[in-house]
Scaffold this active site. Structure first.
Site, short mmCIF file in Angstrom:
data_model
loop_
_atom_site.label_atom_id
_atom_site.label_comp_id
_atom_site.label_asym_id
_atom_site.label_seq_id
_atom_site.Cartn_x
_atom_site.Cartn_y
_atom_site.Cartn_z
CE LYS A 1 -3.99 -4.36 1.19
NZ LYS A 1 -4.73 -3.30 1.92
CG HIS B 1 -14.83 0.00 1.43
ND1 HIS B 1 -14.15 -0.19 2.61
CD2 HIS B 1 -14.87 -1.22 0.81
CE1 HIS B 1 -13.77 -1.47 2.68
NE2 HIS B 1 -14.20 -2.10 1.60
CB CYS C 1 -2.09 -3.06 5.26
SG CYS C 1 -3.82 -2.54 5.12
CG ASP D 1 -1.99 -1.14 1.14
OD1 ASP D 1 -1.96 -1.91 0.17
OD2 ASP D 1 -2.80 -1.26 2.08
C1 VGL Z 1 -4.66 0.56 5.61
C2 VGL Z 1 -6.27 1.35 7.03
C3 VGL Z 1 -7.22 1.25 6.06
C4 VGL Z 1 -3.23 0.18 5.39
C5 VGL Z 1 -5.61 0.43 4.62
O1 VGL Z 1 -2.78 0.15 4.23
O2 VGL Z 1 -2.54 -0.11 6.39
N1 VGL Z 1 -4.99 1.02 6.81
N2 VGL Z 1 -6.88 0.78 4.86
#
Ligand code: VGL
Ligand code: ZN
Length: 216
Positions: free
Chosen positions: A115, A61, A164, A15
């Site tokens: 994802k 979402h 994540c 991410d």
């Molecule tokens: C993430 C919170 C919500 C991450 C993704 O990439 O850690 N954290 N969505």
């Protein structure tokens, strides 16, 4: 001295997206500090396989606070009998904040896992969705992708260290991969969580590594 053999290892970059950078919709503390190091790691082409994940949510979402009347970001609700943190709206599909970060040369990436695309379910781990309406956590296909390529070892870096990256590393270890987290190439949403994050990783058999050790 020959360098360690990473031909059966995969680097998984989690991410690394503008919305998680300082000033972004869901900023990680010092998230931009890791971009040059991750770029250098990819350019060095040391790993047999490279995977990137991309948080990729549809508008509306379930993880967005503004999808729930009267709720604010960072509150926790119960969703499918599990705690769910509500986040600011982030990484909406096809928006600039959801792109792979422009400061990295992604040309060596073999696969990108998107994802969090199911509007009803969050997905922290690169390997599985969070608990959904059926109480199950459907796989993303990444474990099979790695096993088909004889990968037995993974190195993780990226964002966020306490969300994540942690969930992905825990799943990787549970699935039987030798699992390393490149700690300094990660940054958290919540810096105060670093000590518990480190403890959780150590408890779960995840090795903390340093990118410098890869070149020795
Ligand atoms: C993430 C919170 C919500 C991450 C993704 O990439 O850690 N954290 N969505
Ligand atoms: Zn998300």
């Amino acid at each position: 001295m020959s360098a360690i053999d990473l031909s059966r290892a995969a680097l998984i970059v989690i991410d690394l997206q503008p919305d998680f950078m300082p000033g972004g919709a869901l900023a990680c503390h010092e998230g931009d500090a890791i971009v040059p190091g991750i770029d250098a790691l990819l350019r060095a082409r040391r790993f047999g396989h490279v995977v990137a994940t991309q948080d990729w949510h549809p508008a509306g979402h379930v993880s967005f606070a503004n999808s729930h009347a009267g709720r604010a970001p960072f509150e926790s609700i119960t969703l499918y009998e599990q705690p769910q943190t509500l986040w600011p709206e982030h990484c909406v599909q096809h928006t600039p904040g959801a792109a792979l970060h422009a400061g990295v040369d992604w040309s060596s990436v073999d696969a990108v896992i998107r994802k969090g695309s199911d509007p009803r379910v969050d997905s922290y781990s690169a390997f599985r969705e969070n608990h959904g309406p059926a109480g199950t956590r459907p796989p993303t296909g990444l474990a099979g992708w790695l096993r088909e390529r004889d990968v037995d070892e993974v190195y993780l870096c990226g964002l966020a260290r306490d969300v994540c990256v942690l969930w992905s590393a825990q799943d990787a270890a549970r699935l039987g991969f030798r699992t390393h987290v490149l700690w300094e190439l990660c940054r958290p949403v919540t810096p105060a969580g670093d000590a518990p994050t480190r403890a959780a990783m150590q408890r779960d058999g995840i090795m903390l590594a340093d990118a410098a050790t890869l070149s020795t």
